[in-house]
Scaffold this motif. Sequence first.
Motif, PDB file in Angstrom:
ATOM      1  N   PHE A 159     -12.397 -15.329   4.355  1.00  0.00           N
ATOM      2  CA  PHE A 159     -11.401 -14.598   5.128  1.00  0.00           C
ATOM      3  C   PHE A 159     -11.959 -13.215   5.432  1.00  0.00           C
ATOM      4  O   PHE A 159     -12.865 -12.740   4.765  1.00  0.00           O
ATOM      5  CB  PHE A 159     -10.071 -14.485   4.368  1.00  0.00           C
ATOM      6  CG  PHE A 159     -10.156 -13.717   3.077  1.00  0.00           C
ATOM      7  CD1 PHE A 159      -9.956 -12.342   3.058  1.00  0.00           C
ATOM      8  CD2 PHE A 159     -10.432 -14.362   1.879  1.00  0.00           C
ATOM      9  CE1 PHE A 159     -10.037 -11.635   1.855  1.00  0.00           C
ATOM     10  CE2 PHE A 159     -10.506 -13.665   0.683  1.00  0.00           C
ATOM     11  CZ  PHE A 159     -10.309 -12.286   0.673  1.00  0.00           C
ATOM     12  N   LEU A 160     -11.399 -12.589   6.450  1.00  0.00           N
ATOM     13  CA  LEU A 160     -11.744 -11.209   6.783  1.00  0.00           C
ATOM     14  C   LEU A 160     -10.634 -10.342   6.206  1.00  0.00           C
ATOM     15  O   LEU A 160      -9.471 -10.495   6.569  1.00  0.00           O
ATOM     16  CB  LEU A 160     -11.834 -11.028   8.299  1.00  0.00           C
ATOM     17  CG  LEU A 160     -12.135  -9.619   8.799  1.00  0.00           C
ATOM     18  CD1 LEU A 160     -13.517  -9.161   8.337  1.00  0.00           C
ATOM     19  CD2 LEU A 160     -12.044  -9.570  10.328  1.00  0.00           C
ATOM     20  N   GLY A 161     -10.984  -9.471   5.278  1.00  0.00           N
ATOM     21  CA  GLY A 161     -10.004  -8.597   4.667  1.00  0.00           C
ATOM     22  C   GLY A 161     -10.492  -7.164   4.686  1.00  0.00           C
ATOM     23  O   GLY A 161     -11.681  -6.920   4.506  1.00  0.00           O
ATOM     24  N   TRP A 162      -9.572  -6.218   4.931  1.00  0.00           N
ATOM     25  CA  TRP A 162      -9.958  -4.814   4.956  1.00  0.00           C
ATOM     26  C   TRP A 162      -8.764  -3.921   4.680  1.00  0.00           C
ATOM     27  O   TRP A 162      -7.630  -4.304   4.851  1.00  0.00           O
ATOM     28  CB  TRP A 162     -10.610  -4.449   6.285  1.00  0.00           C
ATOM     29  CG  TRP A 162      -9.688  -4.372   7.468  1.00  0.00           C
ATOM     30  CD1 TRP A 162      -9.132  -3.238   7.996  1.00  0.00           C
ATOM     31  CD2 TRP A 162      -9.206  -5.443   8.282  1.00  0.00           C
ATOM     32  NE1 TRP A 162      -8.345  -3.548   9.086  1.00  0.00           N
ATOM     33  CE2 TRP A 162      -8.374  -4.901   9.275  1.00  0.00           C
ATOM     34  CE3 TRP A 162      -9.403  -6.841   8.258  1.00  0.00           C
ATOM     35  CZ2 TRP A 162      -7.741  -5.683  10.240  1.00  0.00           C
ATOM     36  CZ3 TRP A 162      -8.762  -7.613   9.213  1.00  0.00           C
ATOM     37  CH2 TRP A 162      -7.947  -7.030  10.185  1.00  0.00           C
ATOM     38  N   ARG A 163      -9.096  -2.732   4.200  1.00  0.00           N
ATOM     39  CA  ARG A 163      -8.101  -1.669   4.000  1.00  0.00           C
ATOM     40  C   ARG A 163      -8.142  -0.768   5.210  1.00  0.00           C
ATOM     41  O   ARG A 163      -9.211  -0.517   5.770  1.00  0.00           O
ATOM     42  CB  ARG A 163      -8.427  -0.858   2.744  1.00  0.00           C
ATOM     43  CG  ARG A 163      -8.479  -1.632   1.442  1.00  0.00           C
ATOM     44  CD  ARG A 163      -7.131  -1.900   0.813  1.00  0.00           C
ATOM     45  NE  ARG A 163      -6.393  -0.717   0.421  1.00  0.00           N
ATOM     46  CZ  ARG A 163      -6.423  -0.178  -0.789  1.00  0.00           C
ATOM     47  NH1 ARG A 163      -7.158  -0.721  -1.737  1.00  0.00           N
ATOM     48  NH2 ARG A 163      -5.703   0.891  -1.060  1.00  0.00           N
ATOM     49  N   ASP A 164      -6.990  -0.255   5.608  1.00  0.00           N
ATOM     50  CA  ASP A 164      -6.897   0.644   6.750  1.00  0.00           C
ATOM     51  C   ASP A 164      -7.351   2.039   6.318  1.00  0.00           C
ATOM     52  O   ASP A 164      -6.711   2.655   5.465  1.00  0.00           O
ATOM     53  CB  ASP A 164      -5.453   0.685   7.244  1.00  0.00           C
ATOM     54  CG  ASP A 164      -5.301   1.423   8.557  1.00  0.00           C
ATOM     55  OD1 ASP A 164      -6.100   2.340   8.832  1.00  0.00           O
ATOM     56  OD2 ASP A 164      -4.378   1.086   9.308  1.00  0.00           O
ATOM     57  N   ALA A 212      -3.315  -2.894   4.082  1.00  0.00           N
ATOM     58  CA  ALA A 212      -4.481  -3.773   4.090  1.00  0.00           C
ATOM     59  C   ALA A 212      -4.155  -4.955   4.988  1.00  0.00           C
ATOM     60  O   ALA A 212      -2.979  -5.238   5.272  1.00  0.00           O
ATOM     61  CB  ALA A 212      -4.819  -4.239   2.677  1.00  0.00           C
ATOM     62  N   TYR A 213      -5.192  -5.659   5.408  1.00  0.00           N
ATOM     63  CA  TYR A 213      -5.009  -6.788   6.312  1.00  0.00           C
ATOM     64  C   TYR A 213      -5.926  -7.923   5.890  1.00  0.00           C
ATOM     65  O   TYR A 213      -7.020  -7.695   5.381  1.00  0.00           O
ATOM     66  CB  TYR A 213      -5.321  -6.368   7.760  1.00  0.00           C
ATOM     67  CG  TYR A 213      -4.503  -5.182   8.203  1.00  0.00           C
ATOM     68  CD1 TYR A 213      -3.195  -5.338   8.628  1.00  0.00           C
ATOM     69  CD2 TYR A 213      -5.041  -3.898   8.163  1.00  0.00           C
ATOM     70  CE1 TYR A 213      -2.434  -4.244   9.006  1.00  0.00           C
ATOM     71  CE2 TYR A 213      -4.289  -2.800   8.547  1.00  0.00           C
ATOM     72  CZ  TYR A 213      -2.984  -2.981   8.969  1.00  0.00           C
ATOM     73  OH  TYR A 213      -2.240  -1.895   9.332  1.00  0.00           O
ATOM     74  N   LEU A 214      -5.462  -9.133   6.149  1.00  0.00           N
ATOM     75  CA  LEU A 214      -6.224 -10.314   5.788  1.00  0.00           C
ATOM     76  C   LEU A 214      -6.077 -11.314   6.926  1.00  0.00           C
ATOM     77  O   LEU A 214      -4.949 -11.580   7.363  1.00  0.00           O
ATOM     78  CB  LEU A 214      -5.654 -10.886   4.486  1.00  0.00           C
ATOM     79  CG  LEU A 214      -6.395 -11.999   3.801  1.00  0.00           C
ATOM     80  CD1 LEU A 214      -6.166 -11.897   2.298  1.00  0.00           C
ATOM     81  CD2 LEU A 214      -5.934 -13.347   4.285  1.00  0.00           C
ATOM     82  N   ILE A 216      -2.263 -11.575   8.123  1.00  0.00           N
ATOM     83  CA  ILE A 216      -1.102 -11.006   7.442  1.00  0.00           C
ATOM     84  C   ILE A 216      -1.362  -9.535   7.126  1.00  0.00           C
ATOM     85  O   ILE A 216      -2.474  -9.145   6.792  1.00  0.00           O
ATOM     86  CB  ILE A 216      -0.716 -11.780   6.159  1.00  0.00           C
ATOM     87  CG1 ILE A 216      -1.859 -11.821   5.162  1.00  0.00           C
ATOM     88  CG2 ILE A 216      -0.225 -13.172   6.475  1.00  0.00           C
ATOM     89  CD1 ILE A 216      -1.474 -12.384   3.805  1.00  0.00           C
ATOM     90  N   ALA A 217      -0.306  -8.755   7.276  1.00  0.00           N
ATOM     91  CA  ALA A 217      -0.350  -7.342   6.906  1.00  0.00           C
ATOM     92  C   ALA A 217       0.099  -7.240   5.458  1.00  0.00           C
ATOM     93  O   ALA A 217       1.058  -7.906   5.041  1.00  0.00           O
ATOM     94  CB  ALA A 217       0.574  -6.539   7.816  1.00  0.00           C
ATOM     95  N   LEU A 218      -0.588  -6.415   4.687  1.00  0.00           N
ATOM     96  CA  LEU A 218      -0.303  -6.243   3.262  1.00  0.00           C
ATOM     97  C   LEU A 218       0.019  -4.786   2.962  1.00  0.00           C
ATOM     98  O   LEU A 218      -0.501  -3.887   3.614  1.00  0.00           O
ATOM     99  CB  LEU A 218      -1.524  -6.651   2.432  1.00  0.00           C
ATOM    100  CG  LEU A 218      -2.023  -8.085   2.575  1.00  0.00           C
ATOM    101  CD1 LEU A 218      -3.454  -8.212   2.092  1.00  0.00           C
ATOM    102  CD2 LEU A 218      -1.121  -9.025   1.811  1.00  0.00           C
ATOM    103  N   ARG A 219       0.849  -4.594   1.967  1.00  0.00           N
ATOM    104  CA  ARG A 219       1.112  -3.254   1.421  1.00  0.00           C
ATOM    105  C   ARG A 219       0.467  -3.208   0.050  1.00  0.00           C
ATOM    106  O   ARG A 219       0.638  -4.110  -0.764  1.00  0.00           O
ATOM    107  CB  ARG A 219       2.615  -2.985   1.275  1.00  0.00           C
ATOM    108  CG  ARG A 219       3.327  -2.870   2.572  1.00  0.00           C
ATOM    109  CD  ARG A 219       3.094  -1.529   3.176  1.00  0.00           C
ATOM    110  NE  ARG A 219       3.758  -1.465   4.468  1.00  0.00           N
ATOM    111  CZ  ARG A 219       3.488  -0.571   5.360  1.00  0.00           C
ATOM    112  NH1 ARG A 219       2.596   0.345   5.117  1.00  0.00           N
ATOM    113  NH2 ARG A 219       4.107  -0.559   6.507  1.00  0.00           N
ATOM    114  N   THR A 249       1.396  -6.810  -1.415  1.00  0.00           N
ATOM    115  CA  THR A 249       2.550  -7.608  -1.008  1.00  0.00           C
ATOM    116  C   THR A 249       2.526  -7.827   0.495  1.00  0.00           C
ATOM    117  O   THR A 249       2.101  -6.968   1.262  1.00  0.00           O
ATOM    118  CB  THR A 249       3.871  -6.920  -1.402  1.00  0.00           C
ATOM    119  OG1 THR A 249       3.926  -5.636  -0.786  1.00  0.00           O
ATOM    120  CG2 THR A 249       3.989  -6.783  -2.898  1.00  0.00           C
ATOM    121  N   ALA A 250       2.985  -9.004   0.884  1.00  0.00           N
ATOM    122  CA  ALA A 250       3.076  -9.366   2.296  1.00  0.00           C
ATOM    123  C   ALA A 250       4.505  -9.776   2.597  1.00  0.00           C
ATOM    124  O   ALA A 250       5.095 -10.575   1.851  1.00  0.00           O
ATOM    125  CB  ALA A 250       2.126 -10.521   2.601  1.00  0.00           C
TER     126      ALA A 250
END
Length: 165
Positions: free
Chosen positions: A40-45, A52-54, A65-68, A99-100
């Motif tokens: 997966f492609l995951g990164w922090r803003d 964060a996003y995944l 999905i957008a993550l907190r 969390t998403a």
Amino acid sequence: MRSVTERDIRTSFVNCSKGETKRLNLPRDFTDSSWEDLDFLGWRDPGAPERAYLVAEHGGGLVGIALRVTSGASRGFTSRSMCSLCLTTHTSGGVALMTARRTGEAGRQGNSVGQYLCTDLDCSLYVRGKKEAAGDGVVDESLTPAEKVARTRANLSSFLDRVVG
């Protein structure tokens, strides 16, 4: 994971508005990613460290999905935490609860799903031995790298199933 474009990424998000997806900051070097090494492609803003996003292939398509990211108190260097996707152990804040918001009616009611994840979202690199966790985060296992990748993908799929509903 297959190579994706900026448009692919922005249209894949399922738990945030179109406006949010237009404003999100993509990783600077995502076009140079070693896609064959990613599940997966995951990164922090970088502009908003609590976001964060995944993005992953799931259910025959691309799902983003957008993550907190929760900001908990930093634990001591000898304290360890384990990522629930790749099962890599980290010291000193290398794992965070993310969390998403769920999709559909559940998400509109404020329901979310939480998971402990590597704070850098580099799970794919940890299971392939391309990156090492600080503080000797490798657990001695009898699984092959291919089996670790399969386990990580299964854990990711389960997480995405809970978010998408």
